[in-house]
Design an enzyme around this catalytic site. Structure first.
Site, mmCIF file in Angstrom:
data_model
loop_
_atom_site.group_PDB
_atom_site.id
_atom_site.type_symbol
_atom_site.label_atom_id
_atom_site.label_comp_id
_atom_site.label_asym_id
_atom_site.label_seq_id
_atom_site.Cartn_x
_atom_site.Cartn_y
_atom_site.Cartn_z
ATOM 1 N N GLU A 313 49.306 2.169 24.924
ATOM 2 C CA GLU A 313 49.262 3.022 26.121
ATOM 3 C C GLU A 313 50.716 3.253 26.559
ATOM 4 O O GLU A 313 51.462 2.287 26.751
ATOM 5 C CB GLU A 313 48.438 2.333 27.225
ATOM 6 C CG GLU A 313 48.543 2.950 28.598
ATOM 7 C CD GLU A 313 48.120 4.421 28.686
ATOM 8 O OE1 GLU A 313 47.061 4.795 28.176
ATOM 9 O OE2 GLU A 313 48.912 5.205 29.267
ATOM 10 N N CYS A 409 36.554 13.138 26.688
ATOM 11 C CA CYS A 409 35.553 13.265 27.751
ATOM 12 C C CYS A 409 35.603 14.705 28.242
ATOM 13 O O CYS A 409 35.591 14.976 29.432
ATOM 14 C CB CYS A 409 35.720 12.250 28.878
ATOM 15 S SG CYS A 409 37.233 12.407 29.780
HETATM 16 C C1 SAM Z 1 41.169 9.528 27.972
HETATM 17 S S1 SAM Z 1 42.327 8.339 28.417
HETATM 18 C C2 SAM Z 1 41.756 6.936 27.533
HETATM 19 C C3 SAM Z 1 40.632 6.206 28.211
HETATM 20 C C4 SAM Z 1 40.387 4.822 27.611
HETATM 21 N N1 SAM Z 1 40.092 4.892 26.203
HETATM 22 C C5 SAM Z 1 39.286 4.068 28.312
HETATM 23 O O1 SAM Z 1 38.141 4.042 27.833
HETATM 24 O O2 SAM Z 1 39.562 3.468 29.358
HETATM 25 C C6 SAM Z 1 43.743 8.781 27.518
HETATM 26 C C7 SAM Z 1 44.909 7.847 27.663
HETATM 27 O O3 SAM Z 1 45.898 8.268 26.715
HETATM 28 C C8 SAM Z 1 47.157 7.990 27.274
HETATM 29 N N2 SAM Z 1 48.187 8.742 26.530
HETATM 30 C C9 SAM Z 1 48.865 9.851 26.904
HETATM 31 N N3 SAM Z 1 49.778 10.179 25.975
HETATM 32 C C10 SAM Z 1 49.678 9.260 24.988
HETATM 33 C C11 SAM Z 1 50.383 9.016 23.784
HETATM 34 N N4 SAM Z 1 51.376 9.819 23.388
HETATM 35 N N5 SAM Z 1 50.041 7.955 23.038
HETATM 36 C C12 SAM Z 1 49.027 7.134 23.417
HETATM 37 N N6 SAM Z 1 48.326 7.299 24.551
HETATM 38 C C13 SAM Z 1 48.647 8.350 25.332
HETATM 39 C C14 SAM Z 1 46.997 8.389 28.715
HETATM 40 O O4 SAM Z 1 48.012 7.810 29.507
HETATM 41 C C15 SAM Z 1 45.601 7.870 29.011
HETATM 42 O O5 SAM Z 1 45.678 6.566 29.530
#
Ligand code: SAM
Length: 471
Positions: A313, A409
């Site tokens: 993250e 989502c």
């Molecule tokens: C849809 S949310 C994930 C929800 C999580 N899987 C859960 O069930 O709680 C997407 C996440 O990806 C993160 N994110 C954004 N850019 C990213 C990157 N370059 N690499 C990895 N994660 C990233 C965001 O900060 C966010 O927390």
């Protein structure tokens, strides 16, 4: 539509307070107005701003419920109310002060969707206008809200929305309070799926039930049943708090052995865990982990077979939330602050990878009342390169024969199938597999190979999953 059911509480409030209109604004409406302003003017999130305001104003019980309905309903229906208000104000809505527009929206919600007594709603909003914006504005609020009160919601829709025959999407945009571009995207995504567009939009206007997950090996549905939850429909770890209430009061939730998690989120994580993988299966990766709901479910599952989860993250405060969610899970799991598109691990390191990528969240409109009006088609375009890079990185990170779940989502086709197709077209080492068997007992999964869950068909957020196997 729950917003349209009679609100006796509102009506009682209204009539009980008639005589007080000159004494000062109703405290609950004032708090609701301030929260709506924080959301529309300052870009706040309704749920966070409302919880804070309710705490600070010490509103509980029926006052809190009334305030919540006022805030959520006003924000959810604002686009529809603007159509009616545009016909009731002599100037363009864009020329109205935003504070005044929010007051008119709040009044409209009470009149059209809460069935608060009309006299009480108008008089309370006039009093609130006087206290917040001064006497000069009260005349306009009084006159406009009286016009709004002359028709029911259905009558306003007939008067102000295009007819179904002339423009179905335009009609639904007003009748079901969604921006046109969102309805068009949902329509494309639904394709031939059972259930109609209108049912989906109506489901988005219903607040979701609180769903819990019993983390495998640490709690179970029976334990959550003891705290008043009933088993969820398909997830063997899911339980629903039907009467609502604060999940934090449940010991298993407070200690991290269980959590709050939509059943759709549980089902996509369980699908990844259930996919067939030959040979070694002990190293799992959650590439976009924050805040960590799916990480916790996956970590609990991989721990049961002696493996471990690595969670990535980029935002430190969200990585901390992942650590919090993993606090009760035994095993040697790692949470790393990092960018999933720039792996610091060798290619092919993992047996299973979850890429739950950042997306518009259009599949979770039930829980974010303001989101539909805040998101734009530009968001979809801007997120696309990151979504593709993350999926590409996920495929690179998984070993030959291992699996990747690409999850959003959002059901917007440009965030789901289009991303998967674009990435797979560039690579010759991975292919899409039919994922429907990984959702045992769940009906209406469409033609595959990918799976789209829907609020109106499954009672879940509109989660999307594509299962990709590395050759
Ligand atoms: C849809 S949310 C994930 C929800 C999580 N899987 C859960 O069930 O709680 C997407 C996440 O990806 C993160 N994110 C954004 N850019 C990213 C990157 N370059 N690499 C990895 N994660 C990233 C965001 O900060 C966010 O927390």
């Amino acid at each position: 539509m729950s917003d349209r059911t009679p609100r006796n509480r509102g009506a009682q409030r209204g009539s009980a307070q008639r005589g007080q209109a000159q004494r000062g604004p109703d405290r609950v409406r004032k708090v609701a107005y301030q929260v709506v302003r924080q959301v529309t003017a300052e870009g706040g999130y309704a749920n966070l701003a409302l919880n804070k305001a309710l705490r600070e104003a010490r509103l509980g019980g029926r006052d809190a419920a009334f305030c919540t309905e006022l805030v959520h309903g006003t924000l959810r229906w604002q686009g529809t109310y603007d159509v009616f208000l545009a016909r009731s104000v002599s100037r363009r809505l864009e020329d109205l002060d935003p504070e005044l527009l929010d007051l008119l929206r709040l009044g409209s919600h009470q009149l059209l969707n809460m069935r608060v007594d009309s006299y009480a709603a108008v008089s309370e909003m006039v009093t609130l206008t006087r206290s917040e914006l001064g006497q000069k504005r009260t005349g306009l609020v009084n006159a406009v809200l009286r016009k709004i009160s002359q028709r029911s919601l259905e009558q306003w829709i007939s008067a102000a929305a295009p007819s179904i025959e002339e423009d179905l999407i335009g009609h639904l945009a007003v009748a079901e309070a969604h921006p046109r571009w969102v309805i068009e995207a949902f329509d494309r995504a639904l394709g031939d799926a059972a259930g109609g567009l209108e049912d989906l939009l109506a489901a988005d206007n219903e607040p979701p039930r609180v769903t819990l997950v019993a983390r495998p090996g640490l709690s179970d549905v029976d334990e959550l049943g003891g705290a008043g939850a009933v088993p969820a429909r398909w997830s063997p770890y899911g339980a629903v708090l039907e009467g609502g209430g604060d999940p934090g009061r449940i010991e298993a939730v407070a200690t991290g052995r269980a959590g709050v998690q939509d059943e759709g989120s549980q089902l996509v994580a369980l699908a990844l865990a259930a996919a067939k993988v030959e040979g070694e299966d002990s190293n799992w990766l959650d590439l976009c982990a924050g805040p960590g709901g799916k990480s916790a479910l996956l970590a609990a599952l991989v721990d049961q077979q002696g493996g471990r989860l690595t969670a990535i993250e980029p935002l430190k405060h969200r990585a901390d939330l992942v650590r919090g969610n993993l606090r009760a899970i035994p095993g040697d799991h790692k949470v790393l602050v990092g960018d999933g598109t720039k792996p610091t691990w060798p290619a092919g390191s993992f047996d299973r990878v979850l890429a739950d990528v950042p997306c518009t969240g259009l599949g979770a409109l039930r829980r974010r009342p303001e989101a539909r009006w805040r998101r734009t088609p530009d968001d979809v375009r801007e997120l696309r390169p990151l979504q593709e890079d993350l999926l590409d990185s996920a495929i690179t990170s998984v070993r030959a024969g291992g699996v990747v779940a690409y999850v959003t989502c959002s059901p917007h086709p440009d965030e789901t199938r289009a991303v998967v197709d674009a990435v797979l077209a560039r690579r010759n080492d991975a292919s899409l597999e039919d994922a429907r068997d990984l959702f045992p007992g769940v009906p209406d999964l469409g033609a595959g190979p990918d799976v789209q869950l829907w609020p109106h068909l499954h009672g879940t957020d509109a989660m999307y999953l594509a299962l990709i196997r590395k050759a």
